[in-house]
Motif scaffolding. Structure first.
Motif, PDB file in Angstrom:
ATOM      1  N   GLN A  36       0.836  -1.206   0.000  1.00  0.00           N
ATOM      2  CA  GLN A  36       0.000   0.000   0.000  1.00  0.00           C
ATOM      3  C   GLN A  36       0.868   1.252   0.000  1.00  0.00           C
ATOM      4  OE1 GLN A  36      -3.479   0.408  -0.116  1.00  0.00           O
ATOM      5  NE2 GLN A  36      -2.825   2.492  -0.483  1.00  0.00           N
ATOM      6  N   SER A  37       1.915   1.253   0.803  1.00  0.00           N
ATOM      7  CA  SER A  37       2.820   2.399   0.865  1.00  0.00           C
ATOM      8  C   SER A  37       3.485   2.640  -0.492  1.00  0.00           C
ATOM      9  CB  SER A  37       3.885   2.139   1.936  1.00  0.00           C
ATOM     10  OG  SER A  37       4.805   3.190   1.986  1.00  0.00           O
ATOM     11  N   ALA A  38       3.920   1.580  -1.147  1.00  0.00           N
ATOM     12  CA  ALA A  38       4.574   1.724  -2.450  1.00  0.00           C
ATOM     13  C   ALA A  38       3.598   2.267  -3.494  1.00  0.00           C
ATOM     14  CB  ALA A  38       5.147   0.379  -2.901  1.00  0.00           C
ATOM     15  N   ARG A  39       2.368   1.774  -3.491  1.00  0.00           N
ATOM     16  CA  ARG A  39       1.377   2.271  -4.461  1.00  0.00           C
ATOM     17  C   ARG A  39       1.036   3.739  -4.180  1.00  0.00           C
ATOM     18  NH1 ARG A  39       0.716  -1.750  -7.730  1.00  0.00           N
ATOM     19  NH2 ARG A  39       0.538  -3.877  -6.950  1.00  0.00           N
ATOM     20  N   THR A  40       0.941   4.106  -2.924  1.00  0.00           N
ATOM     21  CA  THR A  40       0.678   5.501  -2.561  1.00  0.00           C
ATOM     22  C   THR A  40       1.827   6.397  -3.001  1.00  0.00           C
ATOM     23  OG1 THR A  40      -0.698   4.839  -0.695  1.00  0.00           O
ATOM     24  CG2 THR A  40       0.224   7.068  -0.626  1.00  0.00           C
ATOM     25  N   ASP A  41       3.055   5.973  -2.729  1.00  0.00           N
ATOM     26  CA  ASP A  41       4.223   6.764  -3.133  1.00  0.00           C
ATOM     27  C   ASP A  41       4.259   6.968  -4.641  1.00  0.00           C
ATOM     28  OD1 ASP A  41       4.920   6.712  -0.470  1.00  0.00           O
ATOM     29  OD2 ASP A  41       6.630   5.357  -0.732  1.00  0.00           O
ATOM     30  N   ALA A  42       3.916   5.920  -5.394  1.00  0.00           N
ATOM     31  CA  ALA A  42       3.919   6.024  -6.861  1.00  0.00           C
ATOM     32  C   ALA A  42       2.899   7.056  -7.335  1.00  0.00           C
ATOM     33  CB  ALA A  42       3.632   4.661  -7.487  1.00  0.00           C
ATOM     34  N   VAL A  43       1.710   7.033  -6.749  1.00  0.00           N
ATOM     35  CA  VAL A  43       0.669   7.992  -7.120  1.00  0.00           C
ATOM     36  C   VAL A  43       1.086   9.406  -6.725  1.00  0.00           C
ATOM     37  CG1 VAL A  43      -1.705   8.710  -6.608  1.00  0.00           C
ATOM     38  CG2 VAL A  43      -1.211   6.318  -7.115  1.00  0.00           C
ATOM     39  N   TRP A  44       1.668   9.544  -5.544  1.00  0.00           N
ATOM     40  CA  TRP A  44       2.124  10.859  -5.100  1.00  0.00           C
ATOM     41  C   TRP A  44       3.208  11.405  -6.021  1.00  0.00           C
ATOM     42  CZ3 TRP A  44       2.509  13.008   0.393  1.00  0.00           C
ATOM     43  CH2 TRP A  44       1.299  12.812   1.079  1.00  0.00           C
ATOM     44  N   ALA A  45       4.158  10.565  -6.399  1.00  0.00           N
ATOM     45  CA  ALA A  45       5.247  11.029  -7.278  1.00  0.00           C
ATOM     46  C   ALA A  45       4.692  11.490  -8.617  1.00  0.00           C
ATOM     47  CB  ALA A  45       6.277   9.917  -7.478  1.00  0.00           C
ATOM     48  N   GLN A  46       3.760  10.736  -9.161  1.00  0.00           N
ATOM     49  CA  GLN A  46       3.164  11.117 -10.441  1.00  0.00           C
ATOM     50  C   GLN A  46       2.372  12.417 -10.291  1.00  0.00           C
ATOM     51  OE1 GLN A  46       4.150   9.148 -13.003  1.00  0.00           O
ATOM     52  NE2 GLN A  46       3.392  10.816 -14.248  1.00  0.00           N
ATOM     53  N   ALA A  47       1.655  12.575  -9.191  1.00  0.00           N
ATOM     54  CA  ALA A  47       0.861  13.790  -8.963  1.00  0.00           C
ATOM     55  C   ALA A  47       1.751  15.004  -8.734  1.00  0.00           C
ATOM     56  CB  ALA A  47      -0.077  13.592  -7.779  1.00  0.00           C
ATOM     57  N   VAL A  97      -3.853  -4.785  -3.507  1.00  0.00           N
ATOM     58  CA  VAL A  97      -4.063  -3.396  -3.096  1.00  0.00           C
ATOM     59  C   VAL A  97      -4.198  -2.536  -4.350  1.00  0.00           C
ATOM     60  CG1 VAL A  97      -3.019  -1.428  -1.918  1.00  0.00           C
ATOM     61  CG2 VAL A  97      -2.745  -3.726  -0.981  1.00  0.00           C
ATOM     62  N   PRO A  98      -5.338  -1.888  -4.542  1.00  0.00           N
ATOM     63  CA  PRO A  98      -5.472  -1.012  -5.711  1.00  0.00           C
ATOM     64  C   PRO A  98      -4.732   0.304  -5.474  1.00  0.00           C
ATOM     65  CG  PRO A  98      -7.455  -0.904  -4.400  1.00  0.00           C
ATOM     66  CD  PRO A  98      -6.566  -1.940  -3.755  1.00  0.00           C
ATOM     67  N   PRO A  99      -4.288   0.942  -6.540  1.00  0.00           N
ATOM     68  CA  PRO A  99      -3.656   2.254  -6.352  1.00  0.00           C
ATOM     69  C   PRO A  99      -4.666   3.242  -5.769  1.00  0.00           C
ATOM     70  CG  PRO A  99      -3.274   1.425  -8.574  1.00  0.00           C
ATOM     71  CD  PRO A  99      -4.278   0.515  -7.926  1.00  0.00           C
ATOM     72  N   PRO A 100      -4.227   4.077  -4.843  1.00  0.00           N
ATOM     73  CA  PRO A 100      -5.145   5.064  -4.265  1.00  0.00           C
ATOM     74  C   PRO A 100      -5.410   6.184  -5.265  1.00  0.00           C
ATOM     75  CG  PRO A 100      -2.947   5.407  -3.430  1.00  0.00           C
ATOM     76  CD  PRO A 100      -2.891   4.166  -4.277  1.00  0.00           C
ATOM     77  N   PRO A 101      -6.432   6.971  -5.031  1.00  0.00           N
ATOM     78  CA  PRO A 101      -6.670   8.115  -5.917  1.00  0.00           C
ATOM     79  C   PRO A 101      -5.564   9.151  -5.733  1.00  0.00           C
ATOM     80  CG  PRO A 101      -8.192   8.150  -4.074  1.00  0.00           C
ATOM     81  CD  PRO A 101      -7.437   6.860  -3.979  1.00  0.00           C
ATOM     82  N   ALA A 102      -5.365   9.950  -6.750  1.00  0.00           N
ATOM     83  CA  ALA A 102      -4.354  11.014  -6.681  1.00  0.00           C
ATOM     84  C   ALA A 102      -4.764  12.035  -5.628  1.00  0.00           C
ATOM     85  CB  ALA A 102      -4.192  11.679  -8.038  1.00  0.00           C
ATOM     86  N   PRO A 103      -3.812  12.500  -4.836  1.00  0.00           N
ATOM     87  CA  PRO A 103      -4.144  13.489  -3.807  1.00  0.00           C
ATOM     88  C   PRO A 103      -4.495  14.841  -4.418  1.00  0.00           C
ATOM     89  CG  PRO A 103      -1.778  13.123  -3.884  1.00  0.00           C
ATOM     90  CD  PRO A 103      -2.393  12.151  -4.838  1.00  0.00           C
ATOM     91  N   VAL A 104      -5.433  15.517  -3.777  1.00  0.00           N
ATOM     92  CA  VAL A 104      -5.834  16.849  -4.211  1.00  0.00           C
ATOM     93  C   VAL A 104      -5.699  17.775  -3.018  1.00  0.00           C
ATOM     94  CG1 VAL A 104      -7.732  18.245  -5.121  1.00  0.00           C
ATOM     95  CG2 VAL A 104      -7.453  15.891  -5.879  1.00  0.00           C
ATOM     96  N   PRO A 105      -4.931  18.799  -3.086  1.00  0.00           N
ATOM     97  CA  PRO A 105      -4.080  19.206  -4.198  1.00  0.00           C
ATOM     98  C   PRO A 105      -2.860  18.293  -4.298  1.00  0.00           C
ATOM     99  CG  PRO A 105      -3.663  20.626  -2.331  1.00  0.00           C
ATOM    100  CD  PRO A 105      -4.799  19.702  -1.937  1.00  0.00           C
ATOM    101  N   PRO A 106      -2.140  18.343  -5.425  1.00  0.00           N
ATOM    102  CA  PRO A 106      -0.962  17.494  -5.580  1.00  0.00           C
ATOM    103  C   PRO A 106       0.072  17.797  -4.491  1.00  0.00           C
ATOM    104  CG  PRO A 106      -1.539  18.545  -7.658  1.00  0.00           C
ATOM    105  CD  PRO A 106      -2.396  19.176  -6.600  1.00  0.00           C
ATOM    106  N   PRO A 107       0.799  16.772  -4.053  1.00  0.00           N
ATOM    107  CA  PRO A 107       1.789  16.990  -3.006  1.00  0.00           C
ATOM    108  C   PRO A 107       2.994  17.759  -3.538  1.00  0.00           C
ATOM    109  CG  PRO A 107       1.963  14.764  -3.839  1.00  0.00           C
ATOM    110  CD  PRO A 107       0.756  15.380  -4.498  1.00  0.00           C
ATOM    111  N   THR A 108       3.637  18.473  -2.655  1.00  0.00           N
ATOM    112  CA  THR A 108       4.874  19.154  -3.021  1.00  0.00           C
ATOM    113  C   THR A 108       6.005  18.128  -3.022  1.00  0.00           C
ATOM    114  OG1 THR A 108       5.435  19.624  -0.725  1.00  0.00           O
ATOM    115  CG2 THR A 108       4.087  21.279  -1.895  1.00  0.00           C
ATOM    116  N   VAL A 109       7.127  18.524  -3.571  1.00  0.00           N
ATOM    117  CA  VAL A 109       8.300  17.651  -3.561  1.00  0.00           C
ATOM    118  C   VAL A 109       8.736  17.396  -2.117  1.00  0.00           C
ATOM    119  CG1 VAL A 109      10.737  17.477  -4.221  1.00  0.00           C
ATOM    120  CG2 VAL A 109       9.034  18.245  -5.889  1.00  0.00           C
ATOM    121  N   ALA A 110       8.639  18.402  -1.267  1.00  0.00           N
ATOM    122  CA  ALA A 110       9.007  18.229   0.144  1.00  0.00           C
ATOM    123  C   ALA A 110       8.092  17.206   0.828  1.00  0.00           C
ATOM    124  CB  ALA A 110       8.939  19.566   0.873  1.00  0.00           C
TER     125      ALA A 110
END
Length: 154
Positions: A36-47, A97-110
């Motif tokens: 789950q953490s890996a799928r979340t990180d992937a979505v966050w990086a893309q966002a 584990v399905p990928p989570p939805p993209a966060p809104v607003p997109p996360p910052t690099v920090a």
């Protein structure tokens, strides 16, 4: 006579234990949280590309590698479940584990850097409690997350 009574009691106890073992609920695999953490990180990086387009190349690499980590973790979870002789899999308490939805607003690099640091610590901590392939898989995932935070997002 005593032998028959003792044997009967032993058989009753064995059957009772077997019945309890079948009724015991399946426990989720400890790797599910890492998937789950890996799928979340992937979505966050893309966002995060939306807020840091100048880092698109690095963020795309992170998203791809974290997706690969999630897939490797899922493969290990499935391998541990096994396969019956007829090719079917047993029932699992660890569904994909399905990928989570993209966060809104997109996360910052920090924010992504902090998330990856948490993922790195979590993988390293779990690696210490595992053995064999699982320990190595988690350790390499932790090292990769450390590289993401220390090199790609530095």
């Amino acid at each position: 006579m005593l032998r028959m009574a003792g044997g009967g009691a032993l058989a009753t106890a064995a059957l009772g234990a077997a019945a309890c073992a079948e009724d015991a609920p399946l426990q989720p695999d400890v790797l599910v949280a890492q998937e789950q953490s890996a799928r979340t990180d992937a979505v966050w990086a893309q966002a995060a590309v939306a807020v840091a387009p100048e880092r698109t190349a690095a963020l795309t690499v992170i998203a791809a590698q974290r997706t690969e980590h999630a897939d490797a973790l899922r493969a290990e979870i499935d391998r541990a479940i096994g396969v019956y002789g007829d090719g079917t899999k047993p029932k699992s308490a660890s569904p994909a584990v399905p990928p989570p939805p993209a966060p809104v607003p997109p996360p910052t690099v920090a924010a992504l850097r902090e998330q990856l640091a948490r993922s790195q610590r979590s993988a390293a901590d779990l690696a210490a409690s595992q053995s064999g392939y699982r320990a190595g898989l988690l350790a390499s995932i932790g090292a990769c997350c450390a590289t993401h935070t220390g090199v790609l997002l530095a």
